[in-house]
Design an enzyme around this catalytic site. Sequence first.
Site, mmCIF file in Angstrom:
data_model
loop_
_atom_site.group_PDB
_atom_site.id
_atom_site.type_symbol
_atom_site.label_atom_id
_atom_site.label_comp_id
_atom_site.label_asym_id
_atom_site.label_seq_id
_atom_site.Cartn_x
_atom_site.Cartn_y
_atom_site.Cartn_z
ATOM 1 N N THR A 41 31.466 27.755 31.371
ATOM 2 C CA THR A 41 32.750 28.230 30.860
ATOM 3 C C THR A 41 33.649 27.014 30.671
ATOM 4 O O THR A 41 33.922 26.293 31.628
ATOM 5 C CB THR A 41 33.381 29.219 31.849
ATOM 6 O OG1 THR A 41 32.442 30.261 32.058
ATOM 7 C CG2 THR A 41 34.673 29.794 31.315
ATOM 8 N N CYS A 47 34.600 33.036 39.471
ATOM 9 C CA CYS A 47 35.044 33.002 38.070
ATOM 10 C C CYS A 47 36.457 33.479 37.803
ATOM 11 O O CYS A 47 37.194 32.830 37.050
ATOM 12 C CB CYS A 47 34.098 33.851 37.224
ATOM 13 S SG CYS A 47 32.477 33.106 37.111
ATOM 14 N N ALA A 97 26.987 38.683 36.348
ATOM 15 C CA ALA A 97 27.775 38.771 37.573
ATOM 16 C C ALA A 97 26.857 38.535 38.766
ATOM 17 O O ALA A 97 25.660 38.860 38.717
ATOM 18 C CB ALA A 97 28.441 40.146 37.679
ATOM 19 N N ALA A 155 21.092 23.427 37.713
ATOM 20 C CA ALA A 155 20.224 24.445 38.321
ATOM 21 C C ALA A 155 21.022 25.319 39.277
ATOM 22 O O ALA A 155 20.676 25.456 40.450
ATOM 23 C CB ALA A 155 19.064 23.758 39.042
HETATM 24 C C1 UDX Z 1 32.504 38.172 37.076
HETATM 25 C C2 UDX Z 1 32.272 38.921 35.743
HETATM 26 O O1 UDX Z 1 32.035 40.308 36.019
HETATM 27 C C3 UDX Z 1 31.099 38.310 34.976
HETATM 28 O O2 UDX Z 1 30.969 38.932 33.717
HETATM 29 C C4 UDX Z 1 31.360 36.814 34.800
HETATM 30 O O3 UDX Z 1 30.288 36.194 34.120
HETATM 31 C C5 UDX Z 1 31.573 36.162 36.151
HETATM 32 O O4 UDX Z 1 32.657 36.794 36.831
HETATM 33 P P1 UDX Z 1 31.437 38.249 39.516
HETATM 34 O O5 UDX Z 1 32.577 37.371 39.915
HETATM 35 O O6 UDX Z 1 30.079 37.857 39.930
HETATM 36 O O7 UDX Z 1 31.382 38.403 37.922
HETATM 37 O O8 UDX Z 1 31.674 39.708 40.147
HETATM 38 P P2 UDX Z 1 32.365 41.075 39.719
HETATM 39 O O9 UDX Z 1 31.412 42.153 40.024
HETATM 40 O O10 UDX Z 1 32.931 41.023 38.377
HETATM 41 O O11 UDX Z 1 33.520 41.195 40.802
HETATM 42 C C6 UDX Z 1 34.604 40.277 40.900
HETATM 43 C C7 UDX Z 1 35.538 40.654 42.033
HETATM 44 O O12 UDX Z 1 36.262 41.828 41.724
HETATM 45 C C8 UDX Z 1 34.832 40.936 43.353
HETATM 46 O O13 UDX Z 1 35.563 40.373 44.409
HETATM 47 C C9 UDX Z 1 34.823 42.442 43.425
HETATM 48 O O14 UDX Z 1 34.725 42.919 44.731
HETATM 49 C C10 UDX Z 1 36.133 42.780 42.767
HETATM 50 N N1 UDX Z 1 36.183 44.133 42.191
HETATM 51 C C11 UDX Z 1 35.359 44.485 41.161
HETATM 52 C C12 UDX Z 1 37.094 45.052 42.679
HETATM 53 O O15 UDX Z 1 37.863 44.747 43.599
HETATM 54 N N2 UDX Z 1 37.130 46.300 42.126
HETATM 55 C C13 UDX Z 1 36.333 46.679 41.096
HETATM 56 O O16 UDX Z 1 36.455 47.831 40.631
HETATM 57 C C14 UDX Z 1 35.406 45.748 40.603
#
Ligand code: UDX
Length: 538
Positions: A145, A289, A177, A12
Amino acid sequence: PKAIHNICFVGAGYVGGPTAALMALNNPQIKVTVVDKDDRRIRRWNSRHLPIYEPGLAEITRIARDGLEGAKDGNAAPRKPNLFFSTDVSRCIGEADIVVIAVNTPTKMRGAGKGSATDMTSFEAVAGEVVRHARDGTIIVEKSTVPCRTAEMIEQMIKLQRPGVHFEILSNPEFLAAGTAVQDLLSPDRVIIGSSPSVQGRIAAETLASAYTAWVDRSRIITVNVWSSELAKLVANSMLAQRLSSINSISAICEATGAEINEVSAAIGADVRLGNKFLRAGIGFGGSCFKKDVLSLVYLAESLGLAEVSDYWRSVVEMNEYQRNRFSTRVIRRLNSTLVTKKLTILGYAFKKNTSDTRETPALEIIKTLLDENPREIAIYDPCVNRSVIESEIREMQSYGPLLKEDGGCISVYSDPYEATSGTNAILIITDFDEFKTKPVAPPSPSAAGPAAGVTDALRKRFVAEPDCAADCPDCHTGTGYIDPSAEYKPKQQLDWKRIASHIKSPGWVFDGRCILDVQEMKKLGIRVESIGSAGGL
Ligand code: UDX
């Protein structure tokens, strides 16, 4: 496909909870149960205050779990509840047609492959329980994953423990995400379902697909072989992380040359082959992730004897750490390499905006580097993460001795941004919250945010608003007087930078780790901004 009456999600958490809620909302005829052995977590999923915050999730959960179809003029139309949360793991597994395993698969911290291999302890334990308790013919779905070829491990367990019983194993990775989980689930770019190529495998894949087609167009559901599906999840996250490390590496060149990273990103992003997403340079990626999945890919390549491949992917993580350290070093250097008499303010503790998720947040690593310089004070403010959560994470860094001010250390967590910045020598922008931007940011219009936002808004409107509960609400108490830390995030007011400019110490340093400030506008207020990927402000 076979008819589905009952789906059980095991785990959960951030993935299991929201995915199950969407499944239940869109399939009112299917009973969806989320099970977890953690009684406290299940209690909160059954309360009015869910253990995680995602925009729209509370509404959807209430509709499916409590049978509220929402209301017109305050009159709720009843709907039969079909979403349940329970700790009775074995019974619920035994009743299901499909069991979805959605437990944590963190990086292994000891033993063979430590630091990069996937820790399969929880997954293996749950797979074992599923194999023991599921009925003959149940479809087992890997949602967590997992390393490539995990389905084979489950098959071996079945052969040993339940010979003669048939379970199909599918891989159905989740791409949601944090902060946009509901939107991502409502209108996914694609749903991947991996199965064995046998007729039975394909039938199982179509059966699972039929639960998705209730709201996802069939053309977006991609059926592949199970190994491709397992690997695709690792590769998707690794490629996104690699893109960030690539743009961050270029930001270092920008700082040394006078090129502007935002301009470079815009220029290359206009090429449709590259696309304009995931090109924002910053202090590097955080979250649960990216690092874990890249390292899992590194480990996979290593164990296959592909040293060049594993080195290539490892450099993505190394570049991320380099970027974060480069930022901290630059801050310290600008402050004349001495912080002993200085106050520094961290704006944003979550790993990205619009979430209270702090897993693998770069903030913590930056704080550690600053602590080595023995600063007078480190003040932390985050508009979304509850103060007590930040405080308990800081307390966990025991090897640094007492850190919080109240314990004799130098760190204070504030719930007011102006107190946090008052008299500060430097502000560090760590998270890209809109509240921190120079100018107010208009909320995205439903059309700009895609159809999903519209659906969520519509749901919200139909949802019966209930008054917030009292501080002593039995729902939120966990028996220790502990109140729900994931209280709903409502965008706070835009920071009043003029007010901040009036009470920070000269020369008014702001280090923009997310490239979100307008350097010229801030200059007018007497604030000196140093941004990642820009030599301006020097
Ligand atoms: C990610 C994937 O996007 C998602 O598909 C997967 O299932 C889980 O991992 P998440 O970790 O929740 O999701 O966030 P995401 O929005 O992808 O951002 C990851 C990191 O990259 C964050 O720290 C964010 O601030 C950073 N980021 C993202 C940047 O620094 N620049 C960007 O342009 C985009």
